[in-house]
Design a protein around this motif. Structure first.
Motif, mmCIF file in Angstrom:
data_model
loop_
_atom_site.group_PDB
_atom_site.id
_atom_site.type_symbol
_atom_site.label_atom_id
_atom_site.label_comp_id
_atom_site.label_asym_id
_atom_site.label_seq_id
_atom_site.Cartn_x
_atom_site.Cartn_y
_atom_site.Cartn_z
ATOM 1 N N ARG A 185 0.825 -1.212 0.000
ATOM 2 C CA ARG A 185 0.000 0.000 0.000
ATOM 3 C C ARG A 185 0.857 1.260 0.000
ATOM 4 O O ARG A 185 0.586 2.214 -0.732
ATOM 5 C CB ARG A 185 -0.901 -0.008 1.236
ATOM 6 C CG ARG A 185 -1.802 1.227 1.381
ATOM 7 C CD ARG A 185 -2.357 1.322 2.797
ATOM 8 N NE ARG A 185 -1.287 1.515 3.780
ATOM 9 C CZ ARG A 185 -1.431 1.328 5.085
ATOM 10 N NH1 ARG A 185 -2.591 0.907 5.574
ATOM 11 N NH2 ARG A 185 -0.416 1.538 5.918
ATOM 12 N N SER A 229 -7.855 5.934 1.324
ATOM 13 C CA SER A 229 -8.983 5.005 1.386
ATOM 14 C C SER A 229 -9.877 5.422 2.535
ATOM 15 O O SER A 229 -9.428 6.079 3.487
ATOM 16 C CB SER A 229 -8.502 3.563 1.608
ATOM 17 O OG SER A 229 -7.936 3.428 2.901
ATOM 18 N N ASN A 230 -11.133 5.019 2.469
ATOM 19 C CA ASN A 230 -12.024 5.273 3.594
ATOM 20 C C ASN A 230 -11.555 4.515 4.834
ATOM 21 O O ASN A 230 -11.764 4.960 5.964
ATOM 22 C CB ASN A 230 -13.458 4.867 3.225
ATOM 23 C CG ASN A 230 -14.073 5.803 2.204
ATOM 24 O OD1 ASN A 230 -13.891 7.010 2.263
ATOM 25 N ND2 ASN A 230 -14.789 5.250 1.244
ATOM 26 N N LYS A 231 -10.887 3.383 4.612
ATOM 27 C CA LYS A 231 -10.335 2.606 5.723
ATOM 28 C C LYS A 231 -9.353 3.446 6.525
ATOM 29 O O LYS A 231 -9.295 3.339 7.757
ATOM 30 C CB LYS A 231 -9.658 1.350 5.180
ATOM 31 C CG LYS A 231 -9.120 0.417 6.244
ATOM 32 C CD LYS A 231 -8.503 -0.832 5.618
ATOM 33 C CE LYS A 231 -7.955 -1.773 6.690
ATOM 34 N NZ LYS A 231 -7.344 -2.990 6.073
ATOM 35 N N ASP A 251 -13.280 10.314 -1.160
ATOM 36 C CA ASP A 251 -13.237 10.476 -2.611
ATOM 37 C C ASP A 251 -14.111 11.655 -3.023
ATOM 38 O O ASP A 251 -15.329 11.515 -3.170
ATOM 39 C CB ASP A 251 -13.700 9.187 -3.289
ATOM 40 C CG ASP A 251 -13.605 9.263 -4.809
ATOM 41 O OD1 ASP A 251 -13.106 10.293 -5.327
ATOM 42 O OD2 ASP A 251 -14.025 8.291 -5.469
#
Length: 276
Positions: free
Chosen positions: A16, A56-58, A81
């Motif tokens: 990542r 990311s939303n994570k 996003d």
């Protein structure tokens, strides 16, 4: 309240976190609040703003959950996003996390110089304004024009410029960056973090005076009510210790009154991010 407005926390994932290249091997590991807590205490900081490092939303949920466990995290700048047609749904969901104060995208990694002026992005910014979220700007020179377009089109949105727009400190180039700072600072809804400076200089051979013209210009343009401090820890460790990242900035504040110092080291951040 004394606040470090720019810290990152991550559980390192080489798949990542590809932005952490091999020449950054010293930060290819986990960094969590316990790793910095004593250093913050030693330097009289009351808390930090945790800023997204992956997209990311994570990531936003991860930082919000860290903040529940570590009270030193006074605010979170997450990721969402902004191009999504479901942006309002995402922001509505994030309302349950009072600790999330705003969002950021790693725009500096986008090759498209018009990234901030697309209809989709501008629609996303309008949604942030509606939900009263801040937006951190992480940009490179190719994004100067679209940044100005975006800010001009959204006078009610609170923007924070990260790392004083990453000027070319290593080469000591100045004029193009200085003109941009002058233009951007004319919009009263834009604040600026004096942060991330050492990593824009020669990592192993910088001096305090290498930063002077850049910091002085930011103070002159933004004034003392729209600037704040950020360490950019742990990324700063590539080129400086935590204490050196403070010294780089502190060296330029000799003529600040105590009230102005209080604004810079904390109160401006409290105002911008609505920290408690």
């Amino acid at each position: 309240m004394r606040i470090d407005t720019h810290q990152h926390f991550w559980i390192y994932d080489p798949n990542r976190d590809t932005w952490i290249t091999d020449n950054m091997s010293s930060i290819q590991r986990n960094f969590l609040p316990n790793d910095i807590a004593q250093t913050l205490k030693d330097n009289n900081f009351d808390g930090v703003v945790a800023v997204q490092a992956s997209q990311s939303n994570k990531e936003s949920h991860f930082l919000a959950e860290l903040a529940q466990a570590y009270k030193m995290i006074k605010g979170v700048v997450g990721w969402v996003d902004l191009h999504s047609p479901q942006i309002d749904e995402y922001l509505d969901e994030y309302q349950k996390y009072n600790i999330i104060k705003g969002f950021r995208h790693v725009i500096e990694g986008e090759e498209d110089g018009n990234f901030l002026s697309t209809d989709e992005f501008l629609n996303g910014i309008q949604s942030l304004t509606k939900y009263d979220y801040t937006y951190d700007l992480l940009i490179r020179p190719r994004h100067y024009e679209s940044t100005l377009h975006c800010v001009r089109a959204n006078p009610n949105q609170k923007f924070m410029l990260d790392h004083i727009a990453k000027p070319p400190i290593k080469s000591q180039e100045f004029e193009e960056w200085a003109l941009f700072i002058q233009d951007l600072s004319s919009y009263p809804n834009v604040y600026c973090k004096i942060s991330g400076l050492a990593t824009e200089a020669d990592w192993t051979n910088w001096r305090l005076d290498h930063f002077t013209q850049y910091v002085d210009h930011v103070i002159k343009c933004f004034g003392k009510n729209r600037i704040c401090y950020g360490s950019d820890w742990p990324v700063c460790l590539l080129a400086s210790s935590y204490e050196q990242s403070i010294e780089i900035v502190q060296d330029k504040l000799k003529y600040f009154t105590q009230a102005e110092l209080d604004l810079f080291w904390g109160l401006n951040a409290v105002n911008f991010y609505s920290l408690k």
